[in-house]
Design a protein around this motif. Structure first.
Motif, mmCIF file in Angstrom:
data_model
loop_
_atom_site.group_PDB
_atom_site.id
_atom_site.type_symbol
_atom_site.label_atom_id
_atom_site.label_comp_id
_atom_site.label_asym_id
_atom_site.label_seq_id
_atom_site.Cartn_x
_atom_site.Cartn_y
_atom_site.Cartn_z
ATOM 1 N N LEU A 182 27.287 12.165 36.354
ATOM 2 C CA LEU A 182 28.513 12.661 36.983
ATOM 3 C C LEU A 182 28.630 14.163 36.769
ATOM 4 C CD1 LEU A 182 31.116 11.912 38.484
ATOM 5 C CD2 LEU A 182 32.172 11.439 36.273
ATOM 6 N N SER A 183 28.844 14.880 37.871
ATOM 7 C CA SER A 183 28.992 16.332 37.833
ATOM 8 C C SER A 183 30.305 16.731 38.497
ATOM 9 C CB SER A 183 27.813 17.015 38.528
ATOM 10 O OG SER A 183 26.599 16.744 37.853
ATOM 11 N N THR A 184 30.643 17.998 38.384
ATOM 12 C CA THR A 184 31.874 18.489 38.996
ATOM 13 C C THR A 184 31.616 19.786 39.753
ATOM 14 O OG1 THR A 184 34.226 18.966 38.582
ATOM 15 C CG2 THR A 184 32.642 19.860 36.999
ATOM 16 N N VAL A 185 32.544 20.109 40.641
ATOM 17 C CA VAL A 185 32.497 21.359 41.404
ATOM 18 C C VAL A 185 33.782 22.122 41.111
ATOM 19 C CG1 VAL A 185 32.360 22.426 43.677
ATOM 20 C CG2 VAL A 185 31.130 20.298 43.232
ATOM 21 N N ILE A 186 33.632 23.332 40.620
ATOM 22 C CA ILE A 186 34.782 24.178 40.300
ATOM 23 C C ILE A 186 34.820 25.312 41.313
ATOM 24 C CG2 ILE A 186 35.846 25.658 38.557
ATOM 25 C CD1 ILE A 186 34.322 24.013 36.427
ATOM 26 N N LEU A 187 35.757 25.252 42.233
ATOM 27 C CA LEU A 187 35.843 26.319 43.225
ATOM 28 C C LEU A 187 36.313 27.605 42.548
ATOM 29 C CD1 LEU A 187 37.272 24.671 46.471
ATOM 30 C CD2 LEU A 187 34.942 24.763 45.586
ATOM 31 N N PRO A 188 35.765 28.767 42.943
ATOM 32 C CA PRO A 188 36.056 30.028 42.251
ATOM 33 C C PRO A 188 37.354 30.670 42.734
ATOM 34 C CG PRO A 188 34.456 30.427 43.977
ATOM 35 C CD PRO A 188 34.740 28.945 44.007
ATOM 36 N N VAL A 189 38.469 29.980 42.502
ATOM 37 C CA VAL A 189 39.757 30.429 43.040
ATOM 38 C C VAL A 189 40.715 30.929 41.960
ATOM 39 C CG1 VAL A 189 39.585 28.937 45.058
ATOM 40 C CG2 VAL A 189 40.701 28.070 42.992
ATOM 41 N N ARG A 190 40.314 30.863 40.699
ATOM 42 C CA ARG A 190 41.198 31.295 39.610
ATOM 43 C C ARG A 190 40.609 32.523 38.923
ATOM 44 N NH1 ARG A 190 43.124 25.777 36.407
ATOM 45 N NH2 ARG A 190 43.989 24.697 38.231
ATOM 46 N N ARG A 191 41.475 33.446 38.565
ATOM 47 C CA ARG A 191 41.016 34.583 37.759
ATOM 48 C C ARG A 191 40.437 34.061 36.452
ATOM 49 N NH1 ARG A 191 42.155 39.559 39.507
ATOM 50 N NH2 ARG A 191 43.833 39.887 41.025
ATOM 51 N N TRP A 192 39.376 34.704 35.992
ATOM 52 C CA TRP A 192 38.662 34.233 34.818
ATOM 53 C C TRP A 192 39.576 34.109 33.598
ATOM 54 C CZ3 TRP A 192 34.529 31.570 34.264
ATOM 55 C CH2 TRP A 192 33.921 31.457 33.005
ATOM 56 N N HIS A 193 40.467 35.083 33.420
ATOM 57 C CA HIS A 193 41.333 35.080 32.242
ATOM 58 C C HIS A 193 42.691 34.437 32.520
ATOM 59 C CE1 HIS A 193 38.451 37.348 29.920
ATOM 60 N NE2 HIS A 193 38.354 38.228 30.904
ATOM 61 N N ASP A 194 42.805 33.758 33.627
ATOM 62 C CA ASP A 194 44.036 33.039 33.956
ATOM 63 C C ASP A 194 43.686 31.630 34.439
ATOM 64 O OD1 ASP A 194 46.690 32.435 34.424
ATOM 65 O OD2 ASP A 194 46.793 33.477 36.353
ATOM 66 N N GLY A 195 42.958 30.914 33.589
ATOM 67 C CA GLY A 195 42.617 29.535 33.884
ATOM 68 C C GLY A 195 41.190 29.306 34.324
ATOM 69 N N GLY A 196 40.508 30.349 34.815
ATOM 70 C CA GLY A 196 39.147 30.170 35.293
ATOM 71 C C GLY A 196 38.188 29.767 34.180
ATOM 72 N N ARG A 197 38.178 30.512 33.107
ATOM 73 C CA ARG A 197 37.284 30.200 31.985
ATOM 74 C C ARG A 197 37.558 28.808 31.440
ATOM 75 N NH1 ARG A 197 36.783 30.174 26.474
ATOM 76 N NH2 ARG A 197 34.887 31.157 25.605
ATOM 77 N N ASP A 198 38.831 28.458 31.327
ATOM 78 C CA ASP A 198 39.197 27.167 30.740
ATOM 79 C C ASP A 198 38.626 25.998 31.534
ATOM 80 O OD1 ASP A 198 40.619 28.605 28.887
ATOM 81 O OD2 ASP A 198 42.565 28.282 29.848
ATOM 82 N N GLN A 199 38.517 26.137 32.852
ATOM 83 C CA GLN A 199 37.969 25.048 33.654
ATOM 84 C C GLN A 199 36.512 24.757 33.292
ATOM 85 O OE1 GLN A 199 39.111 26.314 37.826
ATOM 86 N NE2 GLN A 199 39.653 24.147 37.886
#
Length: 300
Positions: free
Chosen positions: A5-22
């Motif tokens: 099982l894999s996931t796809v994280i669309l690049p829609v969040r700023r890295w330091h505002d939730g992006g890194r956490d995903q």
């Protein structure tokens, strides 16, 4: 191959505002691979935030330690094999050999005209793809490459020291037509499908599964033509584009049923989109995380 099982994280969040956490959460949840789309913009997200795939994956590589990372998918629409190869070798090095390149012929969306060109015809896309993939393969495996082609050229291009993964990082080739399937058979370590778009528009989930079965049969035929065992290829289903829509993410039971039916066909990897509120990929985060941590146990 067993199902993963894999996931796809669309690049829609700023890295330091939730992006890194995903990305770090994807690793914590135990996903096999976390992919992102390699577009300049995409469909309903065109007028909102959208970040570049390679820088995003570079940051994700630094933020994680075990999770495989990749594009799903890169295309020739705005990429050139020479510059892409250099970026991929660098990304593979930074990640310690955890990169998979999902690659496809591309479509007629925004990427197709962003550089000011007229959109290519389906035949034109297939022609470029047929030259792009073998050249990229060479660029990632040979220290010095020259090539004079119809669409792409390379003049004594150096790619030293090459990939961490040997002989190169794996290709996951998205294809359904005969020319694309032939490329997957010859150059791919994985094959990617979203199902049959024609069936997705008007068909039923059962009709969609039968379409995927036929695609797998054609992939097997393409492999047999060159004397390759199709079992060597991972078979990846990118979800969200079949007649099931978002139904597999409605509950753990719904996903287990969906995944089990596709595993019976021969699919070995299922990629689900990380939830994005108020979008086509809206889903309950709690259900998504239960799927990540419990679904494969129920399918074992």
């Amino acid at each position: 191959m067993s199902l993963c099982l894999s996931t796809v994280i669309l690049p829609v969040r700023r890295w330091h505002d939730g992006g890194r956490d995903q990305w770090t959460r994807a690793e914590e949840l135990g996903f096999h691979t976390a992919y992102t789309y390699d577009h300049l913009s995409w469909r309903t997200f065109r007028d909102g935030p959208w970040f570049g795939a390679v820088p995003t994956l570079t940051a994700a590589a630094a933020a994680t330690g075990r999770l495989r990372l990749g594009t799903l998918v890169t295309s020739p629409n705005f990429r050139h094999p020479v510059t892409l190869a250099k970026e991929l070798i660098s990304l593979d090095d930074i990640s310690g050999g955890r990169i998979t390149l999902g690659i496809g012929a591309g479509g007629s969306g925004f990427d197709a005209t962003a550089l000011g060109q007229e959109p290519w015809t389906p035949r034109g896309r297939a022609d470029r793809f047929a030259e792009f993939v073998p050249l990229l393969d060479r660029l990632l495996t040979e220290p010095v490459v020259s090539h004079a082609g119809t669409h792409y050229s390379a003049d004594e291009v150096r790619n030293i020291p090459g990939c961490v993964q040997r002989p190169r990082l794996p290709f996951a080739v998205a294809a359904t037509g005969p020319r694309g399937l032939a490329l997957a058979a010859r150059h791919g370590q994985a094959w990617v499908t979203t199902g049959d778009p024609k069936v997705s528009e008007t068909g039923t989930p059962e009709q969609s599964r039968q379409a995927v079965r036929r695609q797998l049969e054609k992939l097997g035929e393409a492999c047999a033509t060159i004397g390759r065992d199709a079992a060597e290829l991972d078979k990846v289903l990118l979800t969200g584009f079949t007649p099931d829509g978002g139904r597999p993410l409605e509950s753990l039971d719904a996903f287990v049923d969906f995944a089990g039916r596709h595993a019976e066909l021969g699919i070995t990897q299922i990629a689900v989109h990380a939830p994005i509120p108020d979008s086509d990929f809206a889903a309950d985060q709690t259900v998504f995380e239960r799927i990540a941590t419990e679904a494969l146990g129920q399918l074992a």
